[in-house]
Design a protein around this motif. Sequence first.
Motif, PDB file in Angstrom:
ATOM      1  N   ARG A  33       0.831  -1.211   0.000  1.00  0.00           N
ATOM      2  CA  ARG A  33       0.000   0.000   0.000  1.00  0.00           C
ATOM      3  C   ARG A  33       0.869   1.267   0.000  1.00  0.00           C
ATOM      4  N   GLN A 149     -11.212  -2.413  -8.341  1.00  0.00           N
ATOM      5  CA  GLN A 149     -11.680  -1.916  -7.041  1.00  0.00           C
ATOM      6  C   GLN A 149     -10.512  -1.518  -6.142  1.00  0.00           C
ATOM      7  N   ASP A 150     -10.807  -0.638  -5.200  1.00  0.00           N
ATOM      8  CA  ASP A 150      -9.789  -0.071  -4.328  1.00  0.00           C
ATOM      9  C   ASP A 150      -9.014  -1.142  -3.562  1.00  0.00           C
ATOM     10  N   TYR A 151      -9.684  -2.188  -3.104  1.00  0.00           N
ATOM     11  CA  TYR A 151      -8.997  -3.207  -2.297  1.00  0.00           C
ATOM     12  C   TYR A 151      -7.962  -3.973  -3.126  1.00  0.00           C
ATOM     13  N   SER A 171      -9.097   3.963  -8.700  1.00  0.00           N
ATOM     14  CA  SER A 171      -9.769   3.200  -7.643  1.00  0.00           C
ATOM     15  C   SER A 171     -11.274   3.188  -7.890  1.00  0.00           C
ATOM     16  N   ASP A 174     -15.435   0.665  -3.452  1.00  0.00           N
ATOM     17  CA  ASP A 174     -15.931  -0.550  -2.802  1.00  0.00           C
ATOM     18  C   ASP A 174     -16.274  -0.178  -1.360  1.00  0.00           C
ATOM     19  N   TRP A 175     -16.140  -1.088  -0.424  1.00  0.00           N
ATOM     20  CA  TRP A 175     -16.514  -0.782   0.954  1.00  0.00           C
ATOM     21  C   TRP A 175     -15.555   0.204   1.617  1.00  0.00           C
ATOM     22  N   ASN A 176     -14.408   0.478   0.988  1.00  0.00           N
ATOM     23  CA  ASN A 176     -13.480   1.460   1.526  1.00  0.00           C
ATOM     24  C   ASN A 176     -13.924   2.894   1.238  1.00  0.00           C
ATOM     25  N   GLN A 191     -16.803  -8.676   2.721  1.00  0.00           N
ATOM     26  CA  GLN A 191     -15.686  -7.774   2.957  1.00  0.00           C
ATOM     27  C   GLN A 191     -14.536  -8.504   3.662  1.00  0.00           C
ATOM     28  N   THR A 195     -10.990  -9.219   1.888  1.00  0.00           N
ATOM     29  CA  THR A 195      -9.824  -8.599   2.520  1.00  0.00           C
ATOM     30  C   THR A 195      -8.785  -9.651   2.892  1.00  0.00           C
TER      31      THR A 195
END
Length: 233
Positions: A33, A149-151, A171, A174-176, A191, A195
Amino acid sequence: MSNRLQPRKLLKLGLRLALLAILGLLLVNGWVRWATADYRFADVASIPSQPVAIVFGAGIRYNQPSAALRERLDGAIQLYQAGRVQHLLMSGDNSQTNYDEVSVMRDYAIAHGIPASAITRDYAGFSTYETCYRAKAIFGVNQAILVTQDYHLPRAIYTCRELGVAAIGLSIPDWNFKPEQSTTYYPPATQIRYTTREWLARCKALFEVHISQPQPTFLGPAVGLGEIASTQK
């Protein structure tokens, strides 16, 4: 006495190994990251232009894109319509005759106004690693915007850049993100599953790009997509 202590020693050893594994997992994920932070963008307006957008497959059902894949395609379509890219590389799974992910992706983009001449299909993008490898080796892509997606985006960018593609990424919410920014609902169990899988996949990605360096399932003659896309207007 020694026999009674043996289980305790094994338990302590197991706990230490588990802690080391958790620490390693945290370090790897933090590194991926951090290393890709400057290359990730949250909206089309702020992302620099590149010749090609690479869209990663995310599953189809009844010859229609999954909700997650539809959002990736919508992001790529927005990039093209905004003039941020000139070509779309659709990469996904066509390992079976009755499962043609990339043709569904292409047809969706065409139905939303993208000319067929601006789309190339990679039928053998079976994984993030293979998509990035083939983008460089087969299609000659040297620079690209990755759409996912961001993840998933940090791993995608890290893998592509280590394989020679100077990638940045869009990005997809998503859930972020805030709930209203993503039309796809990710239940809490989903999620957690995504993850956990992604954290492990990042460890695998580092092993692949730095140590094992496997070839993709399929290679083939070079197409030269990078040269084609860079000259299109």
